[in-house]
Design a protein around this motif. Structure first.
Motif, PDB file in Angstrom:
ATOM      1  N   SER A 188     -54.977   7.503  79.011  1.00 13.12           N
ATOM      2  CA  SER A 188     -54.471   6.431  79.549  1.00 13.12           C
ATOM      3  C   SER A 188     -55.781   5.337  79.984  1.00 13.12           C
ATOM      4  CB  SER A 188     -53.613   6.501  80.806  1.00 13.12           C
ATOM      5  OG  SER A 188     -53.340   5.373  81.644  1.00 13.12           O
ATOM      6  N   HIS A 191     -57.608   4.421  76.722  1.00  6.26           N
ATOM      7  CA  HIS A 191     -56.465   3.561  75.809  1.00  6.26           C
ATOM      8  C   HIS A 191     -56.362   4.211  74.430  1.00  6.26           C
ATOM      9  CE1 HIS A 191     -56.854   0.444  78.635  1.00  6.26           C
ATOM     10  NE2 HIS A 191     -58.129   0.573  78.582  1.00  6.26           N
ATOM     11  N   ASN A 254     -47.655   3.841  79.107  1.00  6.12           N
ATOM     12  CA  ASN A 254     -48.863   3.048  78.175  1.00  6.12           C
ATOM     13  C   ASN A 254     -49.452   4.092  77.478  1.00  6.12           C
ATOM     14  OD1 ASN A 254     -50.100   4.170  80.632  1.00  6.12           O
ATOM     15  ND2 ASN A 254     -51.993   3.231  80.207  1.00  6.12           N
ATOM     16  N   SER A 301     -43.938  -0.908  68.816  1.00  4.96           N
ATOM     17  CA  SER A 301     -45.376  -0.026  68.801  1.00  4.96           C
ATOM     18  C   SER A 301     -45.266   0.577  67.214  1.00  4.96           C
ATOM     19  CB  SER A 301     -45.103   1.262  69.798  1.00  4.96           C
ATOM     20  OG  SER A 301     -45.037   0.522  70.990  1.00  4.96           O
TER      21      SER A 301
END
Length: 339
Positions: A188, A191, A254, A301
């Motif tokens: 996270s 990224h 995320n 996504s």
């Protein structure tokens, strides 16, 4: 085999995929380069085969110097793996990680390394506790170099999931959760995605009475599974969404995923493994990846994904494990997936 090729080459699906691949200069799909065979082509010849078929990504399971040398300026995006047996050393210190980077990354300036996969399917297990410190040490070791944009991640299999059906119930096992908590926080923060090995084949072969073949092969004519407001036409989407749900359950919505492995063997398990079934699954998987479609849970996504594997590997366990390859070791296709 020649007559089989002629039958397959006439399929409408082959024509559709050919048009998609031709229109895409650098396809988003990749193929895993396993080397567990005593009759495989040289790495240089293997990588030339990647180039010949415009395969844009390679999963390389260990830093083989011949392969890395041949990958230089190839344009192929590489997921570079560490050997599982190296994890304790990599976890021990930044200096050990720097030695690994100095030996296996920095000499290959022309290689497009996108991710370093720190461990392959070691969670849960004895080496699971080594993964996070190894990732942290390698990140520190590569920082400031010309490869500083390379992301650290790890590859997991379905054994990390304690629940996966319906997809919204996805949850990690207790053992996996203990190892993955810090890893997901690291991903996270940086990224980076989690690498997941997803095989509808194994699910179908283990329970053909309850899992429809067309659902496993992407050929179902309509939704097969409904989960709340979401409808699933194929098993791969359902399996991927179970990972998303599991990560959300741990408060990491995320973190994305990359399908580091998926595929269907062409022999080794009777009628579950035929060239036609392997062709159908792998071609439809490629179409999904190249089309850039997401899953019902995360339709926006884009999924990157790799087929396992480039070659049939005769040093793997006897049976289906030896028959996941798109090509025979002599470079001829097992079935005409690129026709």
């Amino acid at each position: 085999m020649a007559s089989l090729r002629r039958v397959f080459a006439t399929s409408i699906l082959a024509s559709v995929l050919s048009q998609v691949l031709t229109a895409t200069a650098q396809p988003a799909f990749g193929v895993c380069y396993g080397m567990l065979g005593d009759n495989l082509p040289t790495p240089a010849a293997a990588i030339q085969l990647y180039k010949n078929h415009n395969i844009g990504t390679m999963q390389l399971y260990d830093p083989n110097p011949e392969a890395l040398q041949a990958l230089g300026n190839s344009g192929i995006s590489v997921i570079l793996g560490t050997k599982n047996e190296d994890l304790p050393n990599l976890a021990s210190s930044v200096e050990a990680a720097k030695s690994w980077i100095d030996a296996h990354v920095l000499p290959y300036q022309g290689v497009n390394i996108k991710y370093i996969a720190v461990g392959d399917e070691v969670i849960p297990g004895e080496s699971a506790q080594c993964v996070l410190p190894a990732m942290q040490n390698l990140q520190s070791a590569i920082s400031g170099s010309s490869f500083s944009s390379v992301a650290m991640t790890t590859a997991v299999s379905g054994t990390v999931l304690g629940a996966s059906y319906p997809p919204s119930s996805g949850a990690f096992t207790g053992d996996a959760k203990r190892a993955l908590s810090g890893i997901l926080q690291f991903l996270s923060n940086t990224h980076a995605p989690l690498l997941i090995n997803v095989y509808p084949y194994f699910a179908y072969a283990a329970d053909p009475s309850n899992i429809r073949l067309d659902y496993a092969l992407f050929t179902a004519p309509g939704p097969v599974v409904r989960d709340g407001d979401l409808s699933y036409w194929n098993l791969l989407d359902a399996m991927v969404d179970a990972y998303y749900a599991a990560m959300e359950r741990e408060n990491f919505p995320n973190v994305g995923v990359v399908i580091s492995e998926s595929g269907w063997p062409s022999a080794g398990n009777g009628n579950f493994t035929t060239p036609q079934l392997a062709l159908t699954y792998n071609r439809n998987f490629m179409k999904k990846i190249v089309a850039g479609t997401g899953t019902p849970k995360r339709p926006d996504s884009h999924l990157d994904g790799n087929i396992f594997a480039m070659f049939n590997e005769d040093l793997k366990s006897a049976g289906e494990e030896q028959n996941f390859g798109l090509f025979y070791p002599d470079g001829t296709p097992v079935y005409p997936i690129f026709s």
